[in-house]
Enzyme design. Structure first.
Site, PDB file in Angstrom:
ATOM      1  N   HIS A 240       0.503  -0.848  -0.449  1.00 52.93           N
ATOM      2  CA  HIS A 240       0.200   0.214   0.605  1.00 52.93           C
ATOM      3  C   HIS A 240       0.874   1.324  -0.175  1.00 52.93           C
ATOM      4  O   HIS A 240       1.451   1.641   0.456  1.00 52.93           O
ATOM      5  CB  HIS A 240      -0.717  -0.189   1.018  1.00 52.93           C
ATOM      6  CG  HIS A 240      -1.947  -0.623   0.995  1.00 52.93           C
ATOM      7  ND1 HIS A 240      -1.837  -2.537   0.819  1.00 52.93           N
ATOM      8  CD2 HIS A 240      -3.407  -0.179   1.056  1.00 52.93           C
ATOM      9  CE1 HIS A 240      -2.769  -2.475   0.931  1.00 52.93           C
ATOM     10  NE2 HIS A 240      -3.774  -1.755   1.364  1.00 52.93           N
TER      11      HIS A 240
ATOM     12  N   GLU B 141      -1.901   5.868  -0.710  1.00 59.68           N
ATOM     13  CA  GLU B 141      -3.807   6.100  -0.418  1.00 59.68           C
ATOM     14  C   GLU B 141      -3.458   7.500   0.293  1.00 59.68           C
ATOM     15  O   GLU B 141      -4.707   8.450  -0.098  1.00 59.68           O
ATOM     16  CB  GLU B 141      -3.593   4.723   0.489  1.00 59.68           C
ATOM     17  CG  GLU B 141      -5.257   4.574   1.045  1.00 59.68           C
ATOM     18  CD  GLU B 141      -5.859   3.841   2.161  1.00 59.68           C
ATOM     19  OE1 GLU B 141      -4.902   3.105   2.274  1.00 59.68           O
ATOM     20  OE2 GLU B 141      -6.902   3.772   2.277  1.00 59.68           O
TER      21      GLU B 141
ATOM     22  N   ASP C 230     -11.563  -3.943  -1.791  1.00 58.12           N
ATOM     23  CA  ASP C 230     -10.702  -3.128  -0.382  1.00 58.12           C
ATOM     24  C   ASP C 230     -10.933  -3.667   0.784  1.00 58.12           C
ATOM     25  O   ASP C 230     -10.377  -5.244   1.153  1.00 58.12           O
ATOM     26  CB  ASP C 230      -9.579  -1.407  -0.097  1.00 58.12           C
ATOM     27  CG  ASP C 230      -8.925  -1.514   0.871  1.00 58.12           C
ATOM     28  OD1 ASP C 230      -8.624  -2.252   1.253  1.00 58.12           O
ATOM     29  OD2 ASP C 230      -9.070   0.282   1.183  1.00 58.12           O
ATOM     30  N   ASP C 231     -12.402  -3.345   1.104  1.00 57.85           N
ATOM     31  CA  ASP C 231     -12.524  -3.688   2.407  1.00 57.85           C
ATOM     32  C   ASP C 231     -14.130  -3.514   2.543  1.00 57.85           C
ATOM     33  O   ASP C 231     -15.290  -2.824   2.676  1.00 57.85           O
ATOM     34  CB  ASP C 231     -12.193  -2.825   4.188  1.00 57.85           C
ATOM     35  CG  ASP C 231     -11.086  -2.374   3.944  1.00 57.85           C
ATOM     36  OD1 ASP C 231     -10.252  -4.229   4.760  1.00 57.85           O
ATOM     37  OD2 ASP C 231     -10.029  -2.629   3.522  1.00 57.85           O
TER      38      ASP C 231
HETATM   39  N1  HPA Z   1      -5.330   0.637   4.177  1.00 52.61           N
HETATM   40  C1  HPA Z   1      -4.497   1.030   4.731  1.00 52.61           C
HETATM   41  N2  HPA Z   1      -4.321  -1.167   5.569  1.00 52.61           N
HETATM   42  C2  HPA Z   1      -5.967  -1.199   5.717  1.00 52.61           C
HETATM   43  C3  HPA Z   1      -6.205  -0.916   4.650  1.00 52.61           C
HETATM   44  C4  HPA Z   1      -6.128   0.123   4.486  1.00 52.61           C
HETATM   45  O1  HPA Z   1      -7.560   0.804   3.478  1.00 52.61           O
HETATM   46  N3  HPA Z   1      -7.209  -1.941   4.714  1.00 52.61           N
HETATM   47  C5  HPA Z   1      -7.152  -2.668   5.706  1.00 52.61           C
HETATM   48  N4  HPA Z   1      -5.775  -2.579   6.176  1.00 52.61           N
HETATM   49 ZN    ZN Z   2      -6.373  -2.043   1.269  1.00 56.25          ZN
END
Ligand code: HPA
Ligand code: ZN
Length: 338
Positions: free
Chosen positions: A198, A201, A279-280
């Site tokens: 990641h 973001e 994502d979630d």
């Molecule tokens: N970003 C970073 N870490 C995470 C995310 C996210 O969107 N979802 C679960 N862990």
């Molecule tokens: Zn993520």
């Protein structure tokens, strides 16, 4: 009959490359597991839990996400979680899913690494047989914890490397740059584990540079802030580094104020390799096709844009070339019928 662009995109075969299995825990399942395991959730009901899904930023989400994961204790819990996700994915015409899991969230509570892995893997195995959804597991290191903890997690993973298809980096981005994990990712590369992270973001473009140069990742998860840096866009474009973009997540976590302001279309127009992911999904308002519908409503992509996104999802996957080629042929056949 002409179908809408959204219907065409929802019906196309696709891969999902950015989904956290702990983020697929729907409130109903969270409460069922809480009862089964005699764990107390700090919410009175399913509705109260769902009402708590109002986030200011990434950290405010992560606090709820880690609290939710406390109901996951036994192998069957991880099985039920992954099975529920795969059913939703199959309904959205996802033919392949690369699924993140956060072992540290569970081992820190005394759940053995093997319990997590056994439950997830059994569900993935059954999902392939029963639903035809292929999948891979990507172990994520939690970046808010020290690199030594990531090394300890890698140590626990070593006996199971044949069952883990890559490593990633997630959790609180700001203040935890990729450089913090340079040594553990170097070790992962020695072990020939594909690496993703990641980056970009909430964090700045500099974190994307670090993920590329120091961690040598093959994909960037999110990466939407890349557009702030022209040289970085050129680097990503020239190297065809995929960005696994998660539109509903970005709006829920206020990376963009609303979907109309999301930069997905600009990323595509800049020639970047972009995929669309959930994502979630239990926390952010839906699965892949919910993301597609929300994007289409706000940004009005063309059917050709969506075809390119699906093609990229296969090209960017961790599977072997003949399998990718087969999926792309299926995608071409789908569009030939449209
Ligand atoms: N970003 C970073 N870490 C995470 C995310 C996210 O969107 N979802 C679960 N862990
Ligand atoms: Zn993520």
């Amino acid at each position: 009959m002409t179908r809408s662009v959204a219907a065409i995109a929802c019906g196309m075969p696709k891969a999902e490359l950015h989904v956290h299995i702990e983020g697929t825990l729907e409130p109903e399942l969270a409460f069922a597991l809480a009862e089964r395991n005699a764990v107390r959730l700090p919410y009175a009901s399913v509705d109260a839990l769902r009402a708590a899904y109002e986030f200011q930023d990434l950290q405010s989400f992560l606090d709820v996400y880690y609290a939710g994961a406390s109901v996951l204790l036994h192998e069957q819990d991880f099985y039920d979680l992954a099975q529920a996700y795969l059913r939703r994915a199959a309904a959205d015409h996802v033919v392949h899913a690369e699924i993140f899991f956060d072992p540290q969230t569970h081992t820190a509570r005394g759940v053995p690494f093997e319990v997590v892995l056994d439950g997830l893997e059994r569900a993935l195995h059954d999902g392939l047989r029963a639903l035809g959804v292929s999948s891979r597991l990507i172990l994520c290191f939690l970046r808010h914890l020290p690199e030594a903890d990531a090394f300890a997690t890698l140590e626990q993973a070593l006996p199971h490397l044949g069952r883990i298809h890559g490593v990633g980096l997630d959790s609180s981005e700001r203040g935890h740059p990729p450089s913090k994990f340079e040594r553990v990712f170097a070790r992962c590369r020695e072990l020939e584990l594909p690496c993703v992270a990641h980056a970009g973001e909430e964090g700045p473009p500099a974190y994307i540079w670090e993920a590329l140069d120091l961690l040598q990742v093959r994909r960037i998860d999110h990466g939407v802030r890349a557009l702030e840096d022209e040289r970085l866009v050129e680097r990503l474009r020239a190297a065809r580094i995929p960005l696994t973009v998660c539109p509903l997540s970005n709006v829920k976590l206020r990376v963009f104020p609303d979907m109309r302001r999301h930069n997905l279309k600009r990323l595509l127009d800049a020639g970047l390799a972009v995929t669309v992911n959930s994502d979630d999904p239990a926390y952010f308002g839906g699965y892949v096709n919910d993301n597609i519908r929300a994007v289409q409503d706000a940004l009005d992509l063309s059917a050709a844009d969506w075809r390119r996104i699906a093609r990229t999802s296969f090209e960017a996957s961790l599977v072997d070339e003949p399998t990718r080629a087969r999926w792309i042929a299926d995608l071409d056949a789908y569009f030939a019928r449209k």
